[in-house]
Design a protein around this motif. Structure first.
Motif, PDB file in Angstrom:
ATOM      1  N   ILE A 142       0.830  -1.214   0.000  1.00 59.74           N
ATOM      2  CA  ILE A 142       0.000   0.000   0.000  1.00 59.74           C
ATOM      3  C   ILE A 142       0.858   1.255   0.000  1.00 59.74           C
ATOM      4  O   ILE A 142       0.564   2.227  -0.701  1.00 59.74           O
ATOM      5  N   ARG A 143       1.948   1.233   0.755  1.00 60.97           N
ATOM      6  CA  ARG A 143       2.788   2.444   0.835  1.00 60.97           C
ATOM      7  C   ARG A 143       3.541   2.725  -0.466  1.00 60.97           C
ATOM      8  O   ARG A 143       4.125   3.798  -0.621  1.00 60.97           O
ATOM      9  N   PHE A 144       3.528   1.758  -1.399  1.00 63.03           N
ATOM     10  CA  PHE A 144       4.173   1.963  -2.700  1.00 63.03           C
ATOM     11  C   PHE A 144       3.146   2.202  -3.800  1.00 63.03           C
ATOM     12  O   PHE A 144       3.456   2.050  -4.984  1.00 63.03           O
ATOM     13  N   MET A 145       1.923   2.570  -3.416  1.00 64.51           N
ATOM     14  CA  MET A 145       0.842   2.711  -4.383  1.00 64.51           C
ATOM     15  C   MET A 145       1.218   3.669  -5.517  1.00 64.51           C
ATOM     16  O   MET A 145       0.913   3.425  -6.679  1.00 64.51           O
ATOM     17  N   GLY A 146       1.896   4.758  -5.186  1.00 62.05           N
ATOM     18  CA  GLY A 146       2.290   5.728  -6.205  1.00 62.05           C
ATOM     19  C   GLY A 146       3.264   5.132  -7.204  1.00 62.05           C
ATOM     20  O   GLY A 146       3.099   5.264  -8.423  1.00 62.05           O
ATOM     21  N   ALA A 147       4.288   4.446  -6.705  1.00 67.80           N
ATOM     22  CA  ALA A 147       5.307   3.850  -7.578  1.00 67.80           C
ATOM     23  C   ALA A 147       4.729   2.736  -8.436  1.00 67.80           C
ATOM     24  O   ALA A 147       5.220   2.469  -9.537  1.00 67.80           O
ATOM     25  N   LEU A 148       3.662   2.092  -7.941  1.00 68.07           N
ATOM     26  CA  LEU A 148       3.075   0.964  -8.663  1.00 68.07           C
ATOM     27  C   LEU A 148       1.932   1.375  -9.584  1.00 68.07           C
ATOM     28  O   LEU A 148       1.389   0.547 -10.309  1.00 68.07           O
ATOM     29  N   ALA A 149       1.574   2.661  -9.544  1.00 68.19           N
ATOM     30  CA  ALA A 149       0.398   3.128 -10.291  1.00 68.19           C
ATOM     31  C   ALA A 149       0.510   2.855 -11.787  1.00 68.19           C
ATOM     32  O   ALA A 149      -0.496   2.590 -12.450  1.00 68.19           O
ATOM     33  N   SER A 150       1.719   2.905 -12.324  1.00 66.19           N
ATOM     34  CA  SER A 150       1.893   2.706 -13.773  1.00 66.19           C
ATOM     35  C   SER A 150       2.083   1.242 -14.151  1.00 66.19           C
ATOM     36  O   SER A 150       2.288   0.916 -15.322  1.00 66.19           O
ATOM     37  N   MET A 151       2.003   0.339 -13.161  1.00 66.42           N
ATOM     38  CA  MET A 151       2.232  -1.084 -13.413  1.00 66.42           C
ATOM     39  C   MET A 151       0.915  -1.854 -13.282  1.00 66.42           C
ATOM     40  O   MET A 151       0.072  -1.517 -12.440  1.00 66.42           O
ATOM     41  N   PRO A 152       0.715  -2.880 -14.107  1.00 66.81           N
ATOM     42  CA  PRO A 152      -0.556  -3.630 -14.084  1.00 66.81           C
ATOM     43  C   PRO A 152      -0.612  -4.644 -12.942  1.00 66.81           C
ATOM     44  O   PRO A 152      -0.694  -5.850 -13.147  1.00 66.81           O
ATOM     45  N   VAL A 153      -0.553  -4.126 -11.697  1.00 62.99           N
ATOM     46  CA  VAL A 153      -0.499  -4.999 -10.519  1.00 62.99           C
ATOM     47  C   VAL A 153      -1.904  -5.280  -9.997  1.00 62.99           C
ATOM     48  O   VAL A 153      -2.729  -4.373  -9.865  1.00 62.99           O
ATOM     49  N   CYS A 154      -2.167  -6.537  -9.676  1.00 69.97           N
ATOM     50  CA  CYS A 154      -3.430  -6.910  -9.045  1.00 69.97           C
ATOM     51  C   CYS A 154      -3.153  -8.036  -8.047  1.00 69.97           C
ATOM     52  O   CYS A 154      -2.050  -8.596  -8.024  1.00 69.97           O
ATOM     53  N   TYR A 155      -4.134  -8.338  -7.223  1.00 70.78           N
ATOM     54  CA  TYR A 155      -3.955  -9.431  -6.270  1.00 70.78           C
ATOM     55  C   TYR A 155      -5.087 -10.441  -6.393  1.00 70.78           C
ATOM     56  O   TYR A 155      -6.178 -10.127  -6.869  1.00 70.78           O
ATOM     57  N   ALA A 156      -4.790 -11.666  -5.975  1.00 70.69           N
ATOM     58  CA  ALA A 156      -5.765 -12.750  -6.047  1.00 70.69           C
ATOM     59  C   ALA A 156      -6.551 -12.818  -4.747  1.00 70.69           C
ATOM     60  O   ALA A 156      -5.971 -12.766  -3.655  1.00 70.69           O
ATOM     61  N   GLU A 157      -7.862 -12.909  -4.865  1.00 69.83           N
ATOM     62  CA  GLU A 157      -8.722 -13.140  -3.696  1.00 69.83           C
ATOM     63  C   GLU A 157      -8.805 -14.646  -3.472  1.00 69.83           C
ATOM     64  O   GLU A 157      -9.307 -15.380  -4.324  1.00 69.83           O
ATOM     65  N   TYR A 158      -8.310 -15.091  -2.331  1.00 71.01           N
ATOM     66  CA  TYR A 158      -8.189 -16.521  -2.042  1.00 71.01           C
ATOM     67  C   TYR A 158      -9.088 -16.878  -0.873  1.00 71.01           C
ATOM     68  O   TYR A 158      -9.162 -16.145   0.114  1.00 71.01           O
ATOM     69  N   GLY A 159      -9.785 -17.987  -0.977  1.00 72.54           N
ATOM     70  CA  GLY A 159     -10.637 -18.425   0.116  1.00 72.54           C
ATOM     71  C   GLY A 159     -10.667 -19.932   0.237  1.00 72.54           C
ATOM     72  O   GLY A 159     -10.343 -20.658  -0.712  1.00 72.54           O
ATOM     73  N   LEU A 160     -11.037 -20.416   1.424  1.00 73.03           N
ATOM     74  CA  LEU A 160     -11.148 -21.848   1.690  1.00 73.03           C
ATOM     75  C   LEU A 160     -12.607 -22.278   1.722  1.00 73.03           C
ATOM     76  O   LEU A 160     -13.482 -21.498   2.112  1.00 73.03           O
ATOM     77  N   ARG A 161     -12.844 -23.529   1.375  1.00 70.31           N
ATOM     78  CA  ARG A 161     -14.156 -24.135   1.590  1.00 70.31           C
ATOM     79  C   ARG A 161     -13.930 -25.533   2.155  1.00 70.31           C
ATOM     80  O   ARG A 161     -12.996 -26.237   1.743  1.00 70.31           O
ATOM     81  N   ILE A 162     -14.769 -25.926   3.095  1.00 64.27           N
ATOM     82  CA  ILE A 162     -14.655 -27.250   3.694  1.00 64.27           C
ATOM     83  C   ILE A 162     -15.257 -28.274   2.735  1.00 64.27           C
ATOM     84  O   ILE A 162     -16.407 -28.135   2.325  1.00 64.27           O
ATOM     85  N   THR A 163     -14.478 -29.268   2.374  1.00 65.77           N
ATOM     86  CA  THR A 163     -14.963 -30.295   1.445  1.00 65.77           C
ATOM     87  C   THR A 163     -15.183 -31.641   2.129  1.00 65.77           C
ATOM     88  O   THR A 163     -15.791 -32.533   1.547  1.00 65.77           O
ATOM     89  N   ARG A 164     -14.680 -31.778   3.336  1.00 59.73           N
ATOM     90  CA  ARG A 164     -14.846 -33.020   4.081  1.00 59.73           C
ATOM     91  C   ARG A 164     -14.805 -32.700   5.570  1.00 59.73           C
ATOM     92  O   ARG A 164     -13.986 -31.908   6.018  1.00 59.73           O
ATOM     93  N   GLY A 165     -15.711 -33.261   6.338  1.00 54.98           N
ATOM     94  CA  GLY A 165     -15.692 -33.074   7.786  1.00 54.98           C
ATOM     95  C   GLY A 165     -16.338 -31.784   8.264  1.00 54.98           C
ATOM     96  O   GLY A 165     -16.067 -31.344   9.385  1.00 54.98           O
ATOM     97  N   GLU A 166     -17.220 -31.179   7.450  1.00 51.82           N
ATOM     98  CA  GLU A 166     -17.846 -29.921   7.878  1.00 51.82           C
ATOM     99  C   GLU A 166     -18.747 -30.118   9.093  1.00 51.82           C
ATOM    100  O   GLU A 166     -18.790 -29.264   9.982  1.00 51.82           O
ATOM    101  N   SER A 167     -19.459 -31.245   9.148  1.00 50.50           N
ATOM    102  CA  SER A 167     -20.325 -31.489  10.304  1.00 50.50           C
ATOM    103  C   SER A 167     -19.496 -31.625  11.581  1.00 50.50           C
ATOM    104  O   SER A 167     -19.895 -31.158  12.648  1.00 50.50           O
TER     105      SER A 167
END
Length: 380
Positions: free
Chosen positions: A338-363
């Motif tokens: 975040i503190r480098f937002m200005g320096a990165l403004a001209s670069m095509p930077v993005c981040y991946a939204e990652y999440g978990l889901r329970i596939t076994r043993g949820e109960s």
């Protein structure tokens, strides 16, 4: 500015750290380092065993918070999907006044108690003041109380006093035994061996393996698309080490990509340079490829890496050299940039939204959570 000698020392120390981490993970042979590392490992393991026995006997005291306490931690160092599991548990407990309490590793926030997020919104400063994981959780869980305190018991009491939370999730709390918990959830990466592992610093175990039996439930984590044989082997190994303990499986996947400020969705559909400074970089790369991202180059930094101007230039040059259409990183890395937002403004930077889901043993997981909350209510 660092002198040439200081730069050389810094580079040598980084190379030494990289070699040690590779040996710990089993990626490189220890060679002549084996005996000294094993001696330190034996000493550290003995110290942890003695400490655990003192807690078990009551010689070292455990204090109780004025709320239910659910710990999410791990027994190995490095990425285990612990932070996304904290988020998943928090969402499961949305009917409660839930707060997340972290030690704040890697942050430089002043004082014994630091608020990162709450009903008022984001309260803490971005990294490196706030630690990266709590700041990321505060962004992903608007309105949830997120705080940092090296003394977890003090922090839990402050959260209950200030915000009236009735349930506290300890982020990385498995070894923090000075605070009583109503449930210990142990996250374990399916790709990380246990029985053939060593205690730190020869391996990645945070304590001897018998500590796994303190867990109320063990959640095996892996990227979506991980081979079923790997997951099954991890489940079998955990069951052999902790007979009778409930086991769940959680798979992680990328739901989408966002601009560095988190405001716009991004469609990553061309050659990408990916980089990260997380505990399990291979997990991130596997998830990107599962999503269909063409990773033309992959740069890794140490876990919780504090980015500097030189790192930004290295990424910029690498992306230009390969003519990358996208530069992709993790959300945990994004908050450190975040503190480098200005320096990165001209670069095509993005981040991946990652999440978990329970596939076994949820109960089993739901039952463990319900039992912890019921027990805490009954104790009160």
């Amino acid at each position: 500015m660092l002198s040439a000698m200081e730069n050389e020392i810094t580079q040598k120390l980084q190379l030494l750290r990289n070699r040690l981490e590779a040996i710990m993970r089993g990626a490189e042979s220890a060679g002549r380092w084996h005996k000294p590392l094993m001696a330190l490992s034996t000493l550290y393991g003995s110290t942890m065993t003695a400490r655990n026995r003192l807690y078990d006997k009551g010689t070292l005291k455990t204090g109780r918070a004025p709320s239910a306490v659910i710990s999410v931690g791990n027994i190995t160092m490095g990425g285990s999907g612990k932070t996304p599991l904290v988020e998943l548990i928090c969402r499961k407990l949305s009917g409660h006044k839930t707060g997340i309490l972290s030690r704040g590793y890697g942050g430089s926030a002043p004082g014994p108690f630091y608020m990162v997020g709450g009903p008022e919104g984001i309260l803490g400063e971005p990294p490196p003041i706030s630690a990266d994981e709590p700041y990321m959780l505060a962004r992903r869980l608007p309105g949830v109380v997120v705080a940092c305190a090296p003394n977890r018991l003090y922090g839990a009491r402050k959260m209950a006093e200030k915000y009236g939370v009735d349930t506290i999730i300890l982020d990385d709390g498995f070894q923090r035994r000075s605070i009583a918990r109503d449930l210990d959830i142990l996250a374990h990466d399916a790709f990380t061996p246990l029985a053939s592992n060593f205690v730190f610093p020869r391996g990645t175990l945070r304590e001897p393996l018998d500590g796994i039996n303190r867990a109320g439930i063990i959640v095996i984590t892996a990227p979506d698309g991980a081979p079923e044989t790997i997951i099954s082997q991890a489940v079998d190994e955990v069951r052999s080490l902790a007979p009778g303990k409930p086991v769940a499986v959680a798979l992680g996947s990328i739901a989408g990509f966002k601009s560095l400020n988190g405001q716009q969705s991004v469609n990553v559909n061309g050659p990408a340079l990916a980089f990260c400074g997380v505990g399990a970089p291979e997990r991130f790369k596997m998830s990107l490829e599962k999503t269909g991202v063409k990773v033309s180059e992959f740069i890794t930094f140490p876990d919780h890496h504090k980015y500097q101007v030189g790192d930004i230039e290295l990424i910029r040059k690498a992306a230009a050299d390969m003519e990358a259409e996208f530069i992709v990183t993790t959300e945990k890395d994004a908050v450190r940039l975040i503190r480098f937002m200005g320096a990165l403004a001209s670069m095509p930077v993005c981040y991946a939204e990652y999440g978990l889901r329970i596939t076994r043993g949820e109960s089993e997981l739901n039952a463990a959570l319900a039992g912890a909350l019921k027990g805490a209510t009954g104790a009160g």
